[in-house]
Enzyme design. Structure first.
Site, PDB file in Angstrom:
ATOM      1  N   GLY A  10       0.790  -1.224   0.000  1.00 43.52           N
ATOM      2  CA  GLY A  10       0.000   0.000   0.000  1.00 43.52           C
ATOM      3  C   GLY A  10       0.817   1.266   0.000  1.00 43.52           C
ATOM      4  O   GLY A  10       0.336   2.312  -0.448  1.00 43.52           O
ATOM      5  N   GLU A  11       2.062   1.214   0.472  1.00 47.50           N
ATOM      6  CA  GLU A  11       2.819   2.448   0.675  1.00 47.50           C
ATOM      7  C   GLU A  11       4.099   2.529  -0.150  1.00 47.50           C
ATOM      8  O   GLU A  11       4.353   3.520  -0.817  1.00 47.50           O
ATOM      9  CB  GLU A  11       3.140   2.600   2.162  1.00 47.50           C
ATOM     10  CG  GLU A  11       1.882   2.613   3.028  1.00 47.50           C
ATOM     11  CD  GLU A  11       2.141   3.109   4.437  1.00 47.50           C
ATOM     12  OE1 GLU A  11       2.938   4.046   4.602  1.00 47.50           O
ATOM     13  OE2 GLU A  11       1.537   2.563   5.370  1.00 47.50           O
TER      14      GLU A  11
END
Length: 770
Positions: free
Chosen positions: A734-735
């Site tokens: 996600g990051e």
């Protein structure tokens, strides 16, 4: 959401209640006895049986999660007469919670020094209708984690995906969870549910073996059944569990299916419940409704930090709305949204605020307003090795530069929304949040009631990007609902979302480097003011380093944003690496690989370079090529960008982006590709033009018409290389994929024009203005 909770009006769940605020009770039948159609998996605290400690209390907070350490958003006076009138006669025992502390990842629900539960209760149930229900405190907000977690259970339990239903983010039904952030769901919850499913599978095989009086080693589990290959006998899981309660301790060492043998995981699977999302059947938090629901609006101050001096609600009270004035909180609840808004507009209030800095002076302000204190979290507030000063003095080349990063807004597709309902002294709230248990704690604190009297449910929400960790909207709806004695829904407007949510921290970063003539970096000094220490350490092999994070006072409310400070720190580091490469007249890729020993990151750069065609001659005027990459949240990324710059018009167009990403064994290739490409599309805004403008406590561009986010016309050709390492544990995506984009674009602009841009956003008004 579980099928038994599909009716929003039926919030109580008699078959699954709480024995304490943090653990879920086993399924029970109508007579209170254990439900005969369930499998219960428990851990007795034996070594290896509990959830990995890093999943909860041992995981440190990155410093830039400022919102989790902030003071409570509201401190209600809680007039006792009103409260007892609402609750009725009798004795009320309340728990006054302490303000949130940095040491607790969850915000509310965990106080410093409080041990976390070691038992696992009701992660997984097999019902008589062949359905498998799985419970997790993680939430779905567009990242498609519901699908990959379902794949994990299907893989180990040997059950088709369409028979598995995940109950997510319901504080009454699911085990305690810190929240969905930090790219932790895949490395922690995916692994946990795999272990639970594997233990259930082994238990079921054991039951069949006992029933058939055969050796369990001769039996196999497949398609929701246990089968004996020799006799061709088979039995459904549901039939095995019928008529008895099963409790199983998770074994210390449970051999999970290796990634090389995956049949369900490792494959691209369609989004679970995808049809409901594309047809509009899914009900987002802002869609929730109960009978006799009222609409709520809140009076907002004219500037940040303003205090209410006086208020006159007489005119508003004549309009048929319920008006609440409690401390600095003033709001209205009414039958229609228009009436609630009109009532708030009719309130006459006077506020007092102090002069505040503006965005024009932001970076000087941050540098001059450092605060005391150390940061033992994230990558640490200080890291030093070797002898930096002598190494800089003896370097053949020395370079010192400053890079800056502006505040930016999350701009979620769905603004914050909450629906609150009181039943006597019990509160139920539906809201879009990444931290249901944290919001539960904030609600309990605001209303001074025990946490086990608060239930928070999180319908799959319309994105968050780190911006929905706190429960302001839930508290607002609950305060209005308590006064109105009806359910109340509060949905923030886009202007409220821009103004009263927290922002990605701004930052100033000073980088000084020393390098030998052959391209070997000998010294590295790196100072980050305010934005945070996530990703602050260099992954390049440098003998002498001094790295420090300096916390500062912030003019604006700030907090978590996708990738945290890793975006700022990678932008500064990878831009500086490009500058040093040009100073020593080396190819940018060659220079990086010369100073990089980490084989996985080297492989990511090499894979992206091959796909991108790095080293080929430029084919057109105004074309520029650049790269950036790094390591964050256990993932490795390399991003290459091609831009086209029109010097006459000042237009900068990102033409093509290639990213290579290594997050271990890939669980869902299509889902992973979507995450990487989504990160790059979102990252375009912060790289090119997103920036919050403010002056004296007011946001100046708090509308979509004034705040530039990426448009379809901005999206380049996106190419993604998945580095699938089946010998490595699966980690989150996600990051990390976002961190390489901004420096790749900045370096490509320099390659096209010879103009070095060191501030994000790079070209808010075109290159001519830069």
């Amino acid at each position: 959401m579980n099928s038994r909770d599909q009716s929003i009006g039926k919030v109580s769940s008699p078959t699954r209640t709480m024995e304490n605020p943090h653990l879920c009770r086993k399924e029970r039948g109508k007579d209170g006895a254990p439900d005969s159609g369930s499998v219960e998996l428990r851990s007795t605290g034996q070594p290896g049986a509990a959830v990995p400690t890093k999943m909860f209390s041992e995981t440190a907070l990155e410093p830039e999660r400022y919102e989790l350490a902030a003071a409570a958003p509201y401190r209600f006076d809680l007039d006792r007469r009103e409260f007892f009138k609402f609750l009725g006669a009798g004795i009320v025992v309340v728990s006054v919670l302490k303000p949130a502390v940095v040491a607790q990842e969850s915000g509310g629900g965990r106080r410093r020094g409080e041990s976390l539960p070691k038992e696992i209760d009701a992660w997984l149930h097999i019902g008589e209708e062949r359905k498998v229900t799985v419970y997790t405190g993680k939430v779905e907000m567009g990242q498609n984690i519901r699908t990959s977690l379902t794949q994990a259970v299907a893989e180990e339990l040997h059950v088709p995906m369409d028979r598995i239903e995940l109950v997510m983010g319901d504080t009454q039904l699911t085990p305690f969870d810190m929240g969905t952030f930090g790219s932790r769901t895949t490395p922690t919850m995916n692994l946990q549910l795999r272990k639970v499913a594997a233990a259930a599978r082994d238990t079921l095989i054991g039951l069949a073996a006992k029933q058939w009086k055969v050796d369990a080693g001769h039996l196999v589990a497949e398609d929701g059944k246990v089968r004996d290959p020799q006799t061709k006998k088979s039995v459904e899981y549901a039939a095995l569990t019928k008529g008895q309660q099963l409790a199983q301790t998770l074994p210390a060492e449970d051999p999970l299916i290796p990634a090389t043998n995956w049949k369900v995981a490792g494959q691209s699977a369609g989004k679970v419940n995808g049809r409901e999302f594309v047809t509009g059947k899914h009900r987002y938090p802002s869609d929730q409704k109960l009978p006799e629901t009222l609409h709520g609006k809140v009076l907002r101050p004219p500037a940040f930090g303003a205090n209410l001096v006086s208020v006159d609600t007489s005119k508003a009270q004549q309009m048929g709305a319920t008006i609440v004035h409690d401390g600095n909180f003033v709001g209205a609840a009414a039958r229609s949204l228009d009436l609630a808004a009109a009532a708030v507009e009719a309130i006459h209030a006077e506020w007092k605020s102090e002069p505040q800095p503006s965005s024009k002076e932001l970076f000087d302000y941050l540098r001059k307003n450092t605060t005391e204190g150390t940061d033992p979290t994230g990558d640490g507030d200080r890291y030093e090795t070797g002898k930096v000063d002598p190494a800089l003095a003896s370097a053949d080349h020395k370079l010192q530069q400053t890079y800056t990063v502006s505040y930016i807004a999350h701009v979620p597709l769905e603004p914050r929304a909450a629906l609150a309902k009181w039943d006597g002294d019990k509160l139920t709230v539906w809201t879009g949040t990444q931290r249901p248990f944290g919001v539960r704690g904030q609600l309990a604190e605001a209303f001074r009631i025990p946490e086990d009297q608060v239930r928070v449910l999180m319908p799959d929400t319309g994105s968050a990007y780190g911006g929905k960790h706190t429960g302001e909207t839930a508290i607002e709806a609950a305060r209005l609902a308590r006064a109105a004695k009806h359910p109340v829904k509060v949905v923030w407007t886009r202007e409220e979302e821009f103004t009263w949510a927290y922002f990605r921290p701004a930052g100033v970063i000073d980088v000084t480097s020393g390098v030998r003539g052959d391209g070997t970096i000998t010294a590295w000094e790196f100072h980050n003011f305010n934005s945070g220490s996530a990703g602050i350490k260099t992954y390049y092999d440098i003998a002498n380093q001094r790295i420090q994070f300096h916390p500062t006072k912030s003019p604006l409310r700030q907090g978590s944003y996708r990738a945290l400070a890793a975006t700022a720190n990678h932008f500064a580091r990878e831009s500086h690496m490009d500058e040093v490469a040009h100073a020593v007249k080396m190819d940018s890729l060659e220079f990086r690989l010369k100073n990089l020993k980490d084989e996985r990151l080297r492989a990511a750069f090499q894979a992206a370079a091959k796909q991108f065609g790095w080293g080929k001659s430029k084919s057109a005027p105004g074309q520029g090529l650049g790269m950036g990459g790094g390591y964050e949240k256990l993932g490795y990324v390399a991003t290459f960008a091609e831009v086209n710059v029109d010097r006459k018009s000042g237009e900068v167009k990102v033409v093509r982006v290639v990213s290579a990403f290594d997050c271990g064994a890939v669980v869902n290739p299509d889902g992973l590709r979507n995450q990487i490409e989504g990160a790059n599309v979102q990252g375009l805004g912060g790289a090119l033009f997103e920036a919050i403008q403010f002056e004296n406590g007011k946001i100046l561009n708090g509308r979509m018409s004034e705040y530039r986010v990426p448009r379809f016309s901005d999206v380049p050709v996106l190419e993604t290389v998945l580095v699938d390492r089946k010998d490595q544990a699966s980690v989150g995506a996600g990051e990390c994929p976002m961190v390489g984009l901004a420096p790749a674009i900045a370096n490509a602009i320099f390659d096209a024009t010879g103009v070095r841009l060191r501030s994000l956003p790079l070209v808010p008004d075109g290159l001519k203005a830069s």
